[in-house]
Motif scaffolding. Structure first.
Motif, PDB file in Angstrom:
ATOM      1  N   PHE A  55       0.826  -1.208   0.000  1.00 58.85           N
ATOM      2  CA  PHE A  55       0.000   0.000   0.000  1.00 58.85           C
ATOM      3  C   PHE A  55       0.863   1.262   0.000  1.00 58.85           C
ATOM      4  O   PHE A  55       0.465   2.288  -0.565  1.00 58.85           O
ATOM      5  N   ALA A  56       2.038   1.194   0.595  1.00 58.05           N
ATOM      6  CA  ALA A  56       2.970   2.327   0.497  1.00 58.05           C
ATOM      7  C   ALA A  56       3.393   2.535  -0.956  1.00 58.05           C
ATOM      8  O   ALA A  56       3.536   3.670  -1.426  1.00 58.05           O
ATOM      9  N   TYR A  57       3.578   1.440  -1.681  1.00 52.84           N
ATOM     10  CA  TYR A  57       3.930   1.515  -3.102  1.00 52.84           C
ATOM     11  C   TYR A  57       2.839   2.217  -3.901  1.00 52.84           C
ATOM     12  O   TYR A  57       3.118   2.948  -4.867  1.00 52.84           O
ATOM     13  N   LEU A  58       1.577   2.027  -3.488  1.00 54.78           N
ATOM     14  CA  LEU A  58       0.461   2.700  -4.164  1.00 54.78           C
ATOM     15  C   LEU A  58       0.280   4.145  -3.706  1.00 54.78           C
ATOM     16  O   LEU A  58      -0.666   4.809  -4.122  1.00 54.78           O
ATOM     17  N   ASP A  59       1.187   4.618  -2.844  1.00 52.00           N
ATOM     18  CA  ASP A  59       1.077   5.954  -2.224  1.00 52.00           C
ATOM     19  C   ASP A  59      -0.130   6.053  -1.307  1.00 52.00           C
ATOM     20  O   ASP A  59      -0.719   7.129  -1.136  1.00 52.00           O
ATOM     21  N   HIS A  60      -0.494   4.926  -0.694  1.00 57.68           N
ATOM     22  CA  HIS A  60      -1.547   4.870   0.308  1.00 57.68           C
ATOM     23  C   HIS A  60      -1.024   4.118   1.537  1.00 57.68           C
ATOM     24  O   HIS A  60      -1.584   3.071   1.916  1.00 57.68           O
ATOM     25  N   PRO A  61       0.030   4.626   2.185  1.00 52.33           N
ATOM     26  CA  PRO A  61       0.558   3.904   3.358  1.00 52.33           C
ATOM     27  C   PRO A  61      -0.489   3.804   4.455  1.00 52.33           C
ATOM     28  O   PRO A  61      -1.411   4.624   4.543  1.00 52.33           O
ATOM     29  N   LEU A  62      -0.346   2.795   5.296  1.00 51.19           N
ATOM     30  CA  LEU A  62      -1.294   2.591   6.381  1.00 51.19           C
ATOM     31  C   LEU A  62      -1.230   3.739   7.378  1.00 51.19           C
ATOM     32  O   LEU A  62      -0.150   4.279   7.657  1.00 51.19           O
ATOM     33  N   ILE A  63      -2.381   4.096   7.922  1.00 47.91           N
ATOM     34  CA  ILE A  63      -2.437   5.097   8.980  1.00 47.91           C
ATOM     35  C   ILE A  63      -1.544   4.631  10.142  1.00 47.91           C
ATOM     36  O   ILE A  63      -1.588   3.471  10.560  1.00 47.91           O
ATOM     37  N   GLY A  64      -0.734   5.549  10.652  1.00 45.65           N
ATOM     38  CA  GLY A  64       0.100   5.264  11.813  1.00 45.65           C
ATOM     39  C   GLY A  64       1.353   4.467  11.528  1.00 45.65           C
ATOM     40  O   GLY A  64       2.110   4.155  12.453  1.00 45.65           O
ATOM     41  N   ASP A  65       1.612   4.120  10.272  1.00 46.26           N
ATOM     42  CA  ASP A  65       2.776   3.285   9.926  1.00 46.26           C
ATOM     43  C   ASP A  65       3.992   4.175   9.691  1.00 46.26           C
ATOM     44  O   ASP A  65       4.277   4.589   8.572  1.00 46.26           O
ATOM     45  N   HIS A  66       4.738   4.431  10.762  1.00 45.84           N
ATOM     46  CA  HIS A  66       5.857   5.362  10.684  1.00 45.84           C
ATOM     47  C   HIS A  66       6.953   4.869   9.741  1.00 45.84           C
ATOM     48  O   HIS A  66       7.599   5.668   9.063  1.00 45.84           O
TER      49      HIS A  66
END
Length: 299
Positions: free
Chosen positions: A233-244
């Motif tokens: 999801f970070a690759y899609l530019d949608h990282p998880l909420i709170g995922d530092h």
């Protein structure tokens, strides 16, 4: 621990028959060295020839706990436990296995304490679905060598259905998608990254609810790579909420990755029963969703 099967088809050897029952080469070697094999109530050697109708019983030696692993008396939340399996609801913030940062109070340490209290025969937890420290939810544990072997085969054959809930940043446009991108370790950090040199990784998702600045998704893993959901999801530019680690923003007081192992389903290879387990989302997750819904309503 004793396990019994009846021979129903022609076979040429005990090893082949037991392999058909899911007994790996490693377990068979241990059985030869330390266990007992009986055919029709008679103790035999591994060289025995089987025929249709024979009843094969094997006794595996008990697995003693590791004295170098500390015992924690902190209780665990057990979703299910029988002779073969232990299914646990893991809280966020708890390491699964001991490591340099924590050797005395991980999930493995707590399982050791639980089995000491219940005087279990086998006391070596075979972790089948390991979660990151700050991921909450269902953890599946095999209680003996054969269960571990059979479960590993189920996973390799993609016969275990693992579903996660995740809250990703911003609004996903597609209601359903498959992220099919190989993952490799980032040589400059602790994260995983999409790379042509990586191992195949497939993450399927369905949008469950959209908010102003986030999206709730259900996720199914088709492979089991480290940080797979987080990295994809970070690759899609949608990282998880709170995922530092993957630059996910904090919202609604969520200071860890908004990732929860929600359900686990499989057909029990010992009983052929369909087994399904679910973990309810924890309090910090509920607070985050409440805040995101409130933002939509302008409250």
């Amino acid at each position: 621990m004793e396990l019994t099967w009846q021979v129903t088809t022609p076979v040429t050897s005990l090893k082949r028959f037991l392999n058909q029952q899911g007994v790996s080469h490693r377990v068979f070697s241990d059985l030869k060295e330390n266990g007992t094999i009986r055919v029709n109530d008679t103790v035999v050697t591994p060289a025995v020839t089987l025929k249709v109708g024979d009843v094969v019983a094997v006794t595996l030696p008990a697995e003693a706990d590791d004295p170098d692993v500390a015992t924690s008396r902190v209780p665990i939340t057990v979703l299910f436990e029988n002779r073969d399996w232990l299914v646990i609801d893991k809280p966020a913030g708890l390491n699964v296995v001991p490591g340099p940062a924590n050797r005395t109070d991980t999930l493995v340490n707590r399982i050791k304490g639980h089995w000491a209290q219940t005087q279990a025969e086998n006391r070596v937890p075979h972790i089948l679905t390991r979660l990151d420290r700050f991921t909450s939810g269902v953890v599946w544990v095999a209680r003996h060598r054969l269960a571990n072997s059979l479960a590993s085969q189920l996973q390799a054959q993609h016969q275990v259905d693992k579903r996660y809930l995740a809250i990703v940043s911003d609004r996903l446009s597609q209601d359903h998608g498959m992220i099919d991108e190989p993952l490799a370790s980032d040589p400059t950090g602790y994260n995983q990254m999409v790379s042509p040199a990586g191992k195949p990784a497939q993450t399927e998702y369905w949008v469950k609810e959209r908010f102003d600045q986030a999206t709730l998704v259900e996720v199914k893993l088709h492979t089991g790579r480290t940080h797979q959901i987080r990295a994809h999801f970070a690759y899609l530019d949608h990282p998880l909420i709170g995922d530092h680690l993957y630059d996910g923003p904090e919202m609604g007081g969520m200071t860890r990755q908004a990732l929860h192992a929600h359900t686990l389903s499989f057909t029990d290879p010992f009983t052929q029963e369909n087994r399904s387990f679910m973990s309810e989302v924890p309090a910090d997750w509920q607070q985050l969703v409440k805040q995101l819904r409130s933002d939509i309503n302008g409250n």
